[in-house]
Design a protein around this motif. Structure first.
Motif, PDB file in Angstrom:
ATOM      1  N   PHE A 154       0.833  -1.209   0.000  1.00 47.37           N
ATOM      2  CA  PHE A 154       0.000   0.000   0.000  1.00 47.37           C
ATOM      3  C   PHE A 154       0.865   1.255   0.000  1.00 47.37           C
ATOM      4  CE2 PHE A 154      -2.315   3.301   2.389  1.00 47.37           C
ATOM      5  CZ  PHE A 154      -3.490   3.378   1.654  1.00 47.37           C
ATOM      6  N   LYS A 155       1.854   1.303   0.893  1.00 47.51           N
ATOM      7  CA  LYS A 155       2.721   2.477   0.997  1.00 47.51           C
ATOM      8  C   LYS A 155       3.579   2.656  -0.253  1.00 47.51           C
ATOM      9  CE  LYS A 155       3.349   4.707   4.244  1.00 47.51           C
ATOM     10  NZ  LYS A 155       2.762   6.009   4.679  1.00 47.51           N
ATOM     11  N   GLU A 156       4.141   1.571  -0.762  1.00 48.89           N
ATOM     12  CA  GLU A 156       5.002   1.668  -1.939  1.00 48.89           C
ATOM     13  C   GLU A 156       4.210   2.092  -3.168  1.00 48.89           C
ATOM     14  OE1 GLU A 156       8.365   1.299  -2.327  1.00 48.89           O
ATOM     15  OE2 GLU A 156       8.404   1.339  -0.132  1.00 48.89           O
ATOM     16  N   ALA A 157       3.010   1.570  -3.309  1.00 47.94           N
ATOM     17  CA  ALA A 157       2.190   1.915  -4.472  1.00 47.94           C
ATOM     18  C   ALA A 157       1.827   3.394  -4.473  1.00 47.94           C
ATOM     19  CB  ALA A 157       0.926   1.056  -4.498  1.00 47.94           C
ATOM     20  N   LEU A 158       1.539   3.952  -3.304  1.00 43.10           N
ATOM     21  CA  LEU A 158       1.186   5.368  -3.224  1.00 43.10           C
ATOM     22  C   LEU A 158       2.378   6.263  -3.527  1.00 43.10           C
ATOM     23  CD1 LEU A 158      -1.248   5.579  -0.182  1.00 43.10           C
ATOM     24  CD2 LEU A 158      -1.767   5.895  -2.609  1.00 43.10           C
ATOM     25  N   GLY A 159       3.580   5.748  -3.335  1.00 40.10           N
ATOM     26  CA  GLY A 159       4.755   6.503  -3.735  1.00 40.10           C
ATOM     27  C   GLY A 159       4.962   6.500  -5.233  1.00 40.10           C
ATOM     28  N   ASP A 160       4.240   5.646  -5.914  1.00 38.90           N
ATOM     29  CA  ASP A 160       4.349   5.479  -7.359  1.00 38.90           C
ATOM     30  C   ASP A 160       3.286   6.286  -8.105  1.00 38.90           C
ATOM     31  OD1 ASP A 160       5.635   4.379  -9.520  1.00 38.90           O
ATOM     32  OD2 ASP A 160       4.482   2.524  -9.502  1.00 38.90           O
ATOM     33  N   TYR A 161       2.063   6.307  -7.530  1.00 38.52           N
ATOM     34  CA  TYR A 161       0.933   6.965  -8.186  1.00 38.52           C
ATOM     35  C   TYR A 161      -0.158   7.168  -7.135  1.00 38.52           C
ATOM     36  CZ  TYR A 161      -2.755   7.994 -11.581  1.00 38.52           C
ATOM     37  OH  TYR A 161      -3.757   8.616 -12.282  1.00 38.52           O
ATOM     38  N   ASN A 162      -1.035   8.117  -7.365  1.00 39.29           N
ATOM     39  CA  ASN A 162      -2.119   8.406  -6.429  1.00 39.29           C
ATOM     40  C   ASN A 162      -3.303   7.461  -6.688  1.00 39.29           C
ATOM     41  OD1 ASN A 162      -3.559   9.711  -4.389  1.00 39.29           O
ATOM     42  ND2 ASN A 162      -4.369  11.253  -5.794  1.00 39.29           N
ATOM     43  N   TRP A 163      -3.098   6.179  -6.421  1.00 41.07           N
ATOM     44  CA  TRP A 163      -4.144   5.177  -6.648  1.00 41.07           C
ATOM     45  C   TRP A 163      -5.332   5.428  -5.714  1.00 41.07           C
ATOM     46  CZ3 TRP A 163      -2.995   2.673 -10.913  1.00 41.07           C
ATOM     47  CH2 TRP A 163      -1.660   2.451 -11.247  1.00 41.07           C
ATOM     48  N   THR A 164      -6.530   5.261  -6.235  1.00 40.14           N
ATOM     49  CA  THR A 164      -7.735   5.447  -5.421  1.00 40.14           C
ATOM     50  C   THR A 164      -8.345   4.124  -4.983  1.00 40.14           C
ATOM     51  OG1 THR A 164      -9.073   5.579  -7.447  1.00 40.14           O
ATOM     52  CG2 THR A 164      -8.294   7.656  -6.497  1.00 40.14           C
ATOM     53  N   CYS A 165      -7.937   3.033  -5.603  1.00 39.95           N
ATOM     54  CA  CYS A 165      -8.506   1.720  -5.317  1.00 39.95           C
ATOM     55  C   CYS A 165      -7.381   0.717  -5.140  1.00 39.95           C
ATOM     56  CB  CYS A 165      -9.435   1.293  -6.462  1.00 39.95           C
ATOM     57  SG  CYS A 165     -10.062  -0.397  -6.348  1.00 39.95           S
ATOM     58  N   PHE A 166      -7.490  -0.114  -4.112  1.00 39.81           N
ATOM     59  CA  PHE A 166      -6.486  -1.142  -3.842  1.00 39.81           C
ATOM     60  C   PHE A 166      -7.166  -2.504  -3.769  1.00 39.81           C
ATOM     61  CE2 PHE A 166      -4.472   2.721  -2.636  1.00 39.81           C
ATOM     62  CZ  PHE A 166      -3.125   2.515  -2.815  1.00 39.81           C
ATOM     63  N   ILE A 167      -6.596  -3.460  -4.502  1.00 43.22           N
ATOM     64  CA  ILE A 167      -7.097  -4.832  -4.444  1.00 43.22           C
ATOM     65  C   ILE A 167      -5.965  -5.714  -3.958  1.00 43.22           C
ATOM     66  CG2 ILE A 167      -8.021  -6.772  -5.754  1.00 43.22           C
ATOM     67  CD1 ILE A 167      -9.527  -4.810  -7.475  1.00 43.22           C
ATOM     68  N   PHE A 168      -6.153  -6.280  -2.768  1.00 41.35           N
ATOM     69  CA  PHE A 168      -5.172  -7.190  -2.189  1.00 41.35           C
ATOM     70  C   PHE A 168      -5.514  -8.596  -2.659  1.00 41.35           C
ATOM     71  CE2 PHE A 168      -5.419  -3.474   0.564  1.00 41.35           C
ATOM     72  CZ  PHE A 168      -4.082  -3.128   0.645  1.00 41.35           C
ATOM     73  N   HIS A 169      -4.548  -9.221  -3.342  1.00 42.83           N
ATOM     74  CA  HIS A 169      -4.867 -10.405  -4.157  1.00 42.83           C
ATOM     75  C   HIS A 169      -3.854 -11.517  -3.910  1.00 42.83           C
ATOM     76  CE1 HIS A 169      -6.444 -12.616  -7.547  1.00 42.83           C
ATOM     77  NE2 HIS A 169      -7.148 -11.571  -7.969  1.00 42.83           N
ATOM     78  N   ASP A 170      -4.313 -12.668  -3.427  1.00 43.32           N
ATOM     79  CA  ASP A 170      -3.427 -13.827  -3.300  1.00 43.32           C
ATOM     80  C   ASP A 170      -3.056 -14.341  -4.689  1.00 43.32           C
ATOM     81  OD1 ASP A 170      -3.571 -13.606  -0.598  1.00 43.32           O
ATOM     82  OD2 ASP A 170      -4.785 -15.401  -0.269  1.00 43.32           O
ATOM     83  N   VAL A 171      -1.832 -14.811  -4.828  1.00 45.29           N
ATOM     84  CA  VAL A 171      -1.328 -15.226  -6.132  1.00 45.29           C
ATOM     85  C   VAL A 171      -1.979 -16.510  -6.631  1.00 45.29           C
ATOM     86  CG1 VAL A 171       0.603 -16.616  -5.278  1.00 45.29           C
ATOM     87  CG2 VAL A 171       0.824 -15.388  -7.468  1.00 45.29           C
ATOM     88  N   ASP A 172      -2.566 -17.292  -5.744  1.00 43.55           N
ATOM     89  CA  ASP A 172      -3.181 -18.557  -6.147  1.00 43.55           C
ATOM     90  C   ASP A 172      -4.685 -18.431  -6.395  1.00 43.55           C
ATOM     91  OD1 ASP A 172      -3.911 -18.162  -3.527  1.00 43.55           O
ATOM     92  OD2 ASP A 172      -3.365 -20.174  -2.832  1.00 43.55           O
ATOM     93  N   HIS A 173      -5.189 -17.220  -6.512  1.00 43.85           N
ATOM     94  CA  HIS A 173      -6.609 -16.981  -6.809  1.00 43.85           C
ATOM     95  C   HIS A 173      -6.741 -16.445  -8.231  1.00 43.85           C
ATOM     96  CE1 HIS A 173      -7.124 -17.645  -2.591  1.00 43.85           C
ATOM     97  NE2 HIS A 173      -8.382 -17.237  -2.563  1.00 43.85           N
ATOM     98  N   LEU A 174      -7.508 -17.150  -9.057  1.00 45.33           N
ATOM     99  CA  LEU A 174      -7.720 -16.753 -10.451  1.00 45.33           C
ATOM    100  C   LEU A 174      -9.211 -16.483 -10.680  1.00 45.33           C
ATOM    101  CD1 LEU A 174      -5.503 -19.442 -12.252  1.00 45.33           C
ATOM    102  CD2 LEU A 174      -4.840 -17.134 -11.540  1.00 45.33           C
ATOM    103  N   GLY A 210      -8.124 -14.005   0.616  1.00 42.85           N
ATOM    104  CA  GLY A 210      -8.092 -14.238  -0.835  1.00 42.85           C
ATOM    105  C   GLY A 210      -7.961 -12.984  -1.656  1.00 42.85           C
ATOM    106  N   VAL A 211      -9.070 -12.272  -1.843  1.00 48.59           N
ATOM    107  CA  VAL A 211      -9.096 -11.054  -2.662  1.00 48.59           C
ATOM    108  C   VAL A 211     -10.050 -10.047  -2.008  1.00 48.59           C
ATOM    109  CG1 VAL A 211      -9.445 -10.082  -4.965  1.00 48.59           C
ATOM    110  CG2 VAL A 211      -8.792 -12.487  -4.719  1.00 48.59           C
ATOM    111  N   VAL A 212      -9.534  -8.858  -1.726  1.00 48.55           N
ATOM    112  CA  VAL A 212     -10.342  -7.800  -1.100  1.00 48.55           C
ATOM    113  C   VAL A 212     -10.117  -6.492  -1.854  1.00 48.55           C
ATOM    114  CG1 VAL A 212     -10.710  -6.409   0.971  1.00 48.55           C
ATOM    115  CG2 VAL A 212     -10.328  -8.873   1.182  1.00 48.55           C
ATOM    116  N   ALA A 213     -11.199  -5.801  -2.191  1.00 49.61           N
ATOM    117  CA  ALA A 213     -11.132  -4.485  -2.840  1.00 49.61           C
ATOM    118  C   ALA A 213     -11.508  -3.416  -1.828  1.00 49.61           C
ATOM    119  CB  ALA A 213     -12.077  -4.432  -4.043  1.00 49.61           C
ATOM    120  N   ILE A 214     -10.649  -2.406  -1.685  1.00 49.09           N
ATOM    121  CA  ILE A 214     -10.877  -1.377  -0.679  1.00 49.09           C
ATOM    122  C   ILE A 214     -10.338  -0.033  -1.182  1.00 49.09           C
ATOM    123  CG2 ILE A 214      -8.705  -2.026   0.481  1.00 49.09           C
ATOM    124  CD1 ILE A 214     -10.028  -1.217   3.145  1.00 49.09           C
ATOM    125  N   ARG A 215     -11.097   1.003  -0.963  1.00 49.75           N
ATOM    126  CA  ARG A 215     -10.664   2.331  -1.357  1.00 49.75           C
ATOM    127  C   ARG A 215      -9.542   2.821  -0.445  1.00 49.75           C
ATOM    128  NH1 ARG A 215     -13.937   4.803  -4.958  1.00 49.75           N
ATOM    129  NH2 ARG A 215     -13.118   6.837  -4.373  1.00 49.75           N
TER     130      ARG A 215
END
Length: 246
Positions: A154-174, A210-215
């Motif tokens: 979360f912190k690293e991504a915000l240093g890259d761009y002003n993202w408004t939506c974050f999806i935390f995603h396990d790699v084994d979920h398709l 698994g997968v969570v979408a959060i602003r």
């Protein structure tokens, strides 16, 4: 990379403003989008307009055949042609897309990672969202700390761009259906409620993994997730309690 990214965002912004100005001029002239109008010198001008990205979903397939085969280098190269360095995609045929950071806590899943990337990139491109995938790797020998990797991502991504939506995603979920939109509505959304390993039934209504979408503002309001949970499990229960209590 930051210079290239900022330039791309600036160009996208300028093009949107240009279209909006043409929109105003069309109303003055009484013409319609996509028609040929005349300027003061009688030179034919073909006017076009970009539509909202969220309104262009005609490319969605619906139910997808899942492939668990490791993609070949040529297949991954083909996908990369549509991406900017770092795994970022910005649709060029529409404007005002959702800005989504995909955070993947990761360690020692060398076979699953290419399968995930080969599946998720085309999936997300069809949804016309601006996204970037962040693989947050735990390189030490300690027990896995998924929550800490989520906070770091979360912190690293915000240093890259002003993202408004974050999806935390396990790699084994398709995801199996691209009508399951990877965006963040007003309410926090658990996106892994129906999985094949549980016969597509939610085993526990409090399951939040698994997968969570959060602003962004919601993740900040719950103060992220706890760094104290080492090993698998429990951290998603803690996140569930934080969301419910806030």
């Amino acid at each position: 990379f930051m210079v290239i990214l900022c330039l791309a965002v600036l160009l996208s912004y300028l093009y949107t403003k240009r279209i909006n100005m043409m929109n105003v001029m069309n109303n003055i002239r009484g013409t319609q989008y996509g028609t040929v109008s005349q300027d003061l010198t009688d030179t034919p001008v073909i006017e076009t307009i970009q539509h909202e990205c969220s309104g262009i979903l005609s490319g969605l397939i619906g139910k997808i055949n899942i492939s668990l085969q490791v993609p070949t280098p040529s297949e991954m190269h083909y996908i990369s042609l549509s991406l900017s360095p770092g795994g970022e995609y910005l649709p060029g045929h529409c404007h005002n897309p959702h800005h989504v950071a995909i955070i993947v806590p990761y360690r020692n899943r060398t076979e699953q990672l290419p399968v995930f990337l080969a599946h998720i990139h085309p999936f997300l491109m069809r949804q016309n969202i601006h996204y970037k995938i962040y693989i947050v790797n735990q390189a030490d020998s300690n027990e896995f700390n998924r929550a800490m990797l989520m906070n770091i991502g979360f912190k690293e991504a915000l240093g890259d761009y002003n993202w408004t939506c974050f999806i935390f995603h396990d790699v084994d979920h398709l995801p199996e259906d691209d009508r399951n939109l990877y965006s963040c509505p007003d309410q926090i959304r658990h996106m892994a409620v129906s999985m094949d390993k549980w016969n597509y039934k939610l085993m526990d209504k409090r399951y939040f993994g698994g997968v969570v979408a959060i602003r962004r503002e919601h993740f900040e309001k719950i103060n992220g997730v706890s760094n104290k949970f080492w090993g698998w499990g429990v951290e998603d229960d803690d996140m569930y309690r934080r969301v419910v209590n806030n």
